[in-house]
Design a protein around this motif. Structure first.
Motif, PDB file in Angstrom:
ATOM      1  N   MET A   1       0.935  -1.202  -0.086  1.00 17.15           N
ATOM      2  CA  MET A   1      -0.009   0.092   0.090  1.00 17.15           C
ATOM      3  C   MET A   1       0.878   1.100   0.201  1.00 17.15           C
ATOM      4  N   VAL A   2       0.447   2.313  -0.765  1.00 12.98           N
ATOM      5  CA  VAL A   2       1.020   3.586  -0.833  1.00 12.98           C
ATOM      6  C   VAL A   2       0.020   4.351  -0.419  1.00 12.98           C
ATOM      7  N   ALA A   3       0.259   5.425   0.619  1.00 12.54           N
ATOM      8  CA  ALA A   3      -0.943   6.235   1.052  1.00 12.54           C
ATOM      9  C   ALA A   3      -0.163   7.560   1.148  1.00 12.54           C
ATOM     10  N   ALA A   8      -5.134   5.860   1.170  1.00 10.08           N
ATOM     11  CA  ALA A   8      -4.512   5.000   0.327  1.00 10.08           C
ATOM     12  C   ALA A   8      -4.652   5.472  -1.006  1.00 10.08           C
ATOM     13  N   ILE A   9      -3.560   5.616  -1.744  1.00  9.87           N
ATOM     14  CA  ILE A   9      -3.614   5.877  -3.239  1.00  9.87           C
ATOM     15  C   ILE A   9      -3.348   4.756  -4.224  1.00  9.87           C
ATOM     16  N   TYR A  10      -2.823   3.428  -3.545  1.00 13.95           N
ATOM     17  CA  TYR A  10      -2.465   2.308  -4.204  1.00 13.95           C
ATOM     18  C   TYR A  10      -2.460   1.203  -3.227  1.00 13.95           C
ATOM     19  N   GLN A  11      -3.055   0.246  -3.545  1.00 18.74           N
ATOM     20  CA  GLN A  11      -2.813  -0.928  -2.897  1.00 18.74           C
ATOM     21  C   GLN A  11      -3.262  -2.549  -3.670  1.00 18.74           C
ATOM     22  N   VAL A 283       4.383   3.855   2.879  1.00 17.40           N
ATOM     23  CA  VAL A 283       4.287   2.864   2.199  1.00 17.40           C
ATOM     24  C   VAL A 283       4.591   1.712   3.058  1.00 17.40           C
ATOM     25  N   ILE A 284       3.726   0.626   2.967  1.00 12.53           N
ATOM     26  CA  ILE A 284       3.877  -0.496   3.632  1.00 12.53           C
ATOM     27  C   ILE A 284       3.656  -1.953   2.817  1.00 12.53           C
TER      28      ILE A 284
END
Length: 310
Positions: A1-3, A8-11, A283-284
């Motif tokens: 995930m990118v937040a 969140a903007i991508y997962q 980012v995780i």
């Protein structure tokens, strides 16, 4: 995930949550966090400090009177991995307790009489024993179990409804199963009793809950500004030299931009989370095979996000 800016903007999820049943991973799966647990343990200590129930400058002998040289080891030393206490994960006798149900006191007794690696404050050396001691102190001071304290003061407060103290017995909705990879292929993870890693590595969560956690830290929902800054400050060794660890976070940089980051590794799972304060980017990455560390890909994505996101 990118937040970014708390959203969140991508997962995306890849691979299987359970190989035997052929179930695909989703972004809602619950993973074991391993050492990312240390963030929660450190914040729990700071919550107790803010409540006036302890002080990080205090010697641990105040709480555990019979601890060897406990008058020279402070809570701060435990939080920053500078205590010199023997890391129980490096002890050969660990296999003798790995599947036993241990109380926090039994865990502390397991390593407390081992020779120390160095004197308190002399150097930084990553240490799981220090974080087990912190969990024990949390229990002694709060009169709650570590599991209850984290649930009552963090998970429930922030609505982290898919986060748990790890268990192999309880039915966990959307649990991802953990694997090792051998030459012959994948095998189920080695079983340990979670009372052994305890407050150094026994929590479970989802990427969505971890974003709630990160946002709560930014918004001072759990701690005031002064206590929060303690977690994210760099500290000095006895000789005056800096080291790159606060309380429960590595304080690092990506291409000169400051970051707060921490990974985790426990049988069957590896995790990594990176926060970039000046761009408010989180980012995780989680993996349910300990054959695949998400550290490099999470770092690479954080570098990309840093370039692309304004």
């Amino acid at each position: 995930m990118v937040a970014q800016h708390g959203k969140a903007i991508y997962q995306k999820a890849f691979g299987k949550a359970n190989l035997e049943l052929g179930v695909d991973l989703t972004t809602k799966n619950v993973f074991q966090l391993g050492s990312m647990t240390k963030q929660f343990t450190a914040v729990a200590v700071l919550i107790l400090e803010e409540q006036g129930k302890l002080n990080v400058t205090e010697a641990i002998s105040k709480y555990i009177p019979d601890y060897p040289s406990g008058d020279k080891i402070t809570i701060h030393h435990l939080l920053t991995h500078t205590s010199g206490i023997k890391d129980f994960t490096k002890m050969k006798s660990l296999s003798s307790i790995a599947q036993k149900d241990m109380t926090p006191k039994m865990m502390v007794d397991f390593f407390k009489n081992e020779p120390v690696d160095f004197l308190p404050g002399e150097k930084f050396e990553y240490n799981n024993s220090g974080y087990v001691l912190l969990g024990y102190i949390i229990e002694l001071v709060s009169e709650e179990t570590y599991e209850q304290f984290i649930k009552n003061h963090i998970f429930d407060k922030l609505g982290m409804s898919n986060s748990y103290y790890a268990t192999d017995r309880q039915i966990i909705n959307k649990r991802a199963y953990g694997y090792h990879k051998k030459e012959t292929g994948f095998v189920n993870k080695t079983v340990i009793n979670f009372s052994v890693p305890f407050s150094s590595g026994s929590l479970m969560s989802t990427i969505a809950d971890m974003l709630k956690w990160q946002n709560a830290l930014n918004q001072n929902l759990l701690l005031n500004v002064k206590e929060t800054q303690k977690a994210f400050s760099k500290y000095k060794l006895n000789n005056g030299s800096d080291f790159t660890y606060g309380y429960g976070w590595h304080i690092k940089q990506i291409n000169g931009t400051p970051t707060r980051e921490h990974g985790g590794s426990i049988f069957g799972f590896k995790t990594m989370g990176i926060y970039i304060p000046n761009k408010d980017i989180y980012v995780i990455g989680f993996s349910n095979c300990d054959c695949n560390s998400p550290t490099k890909i999470t770092t690479d994505i954080a570098k990309l996000a840093l370039e692309k996101l304004k």
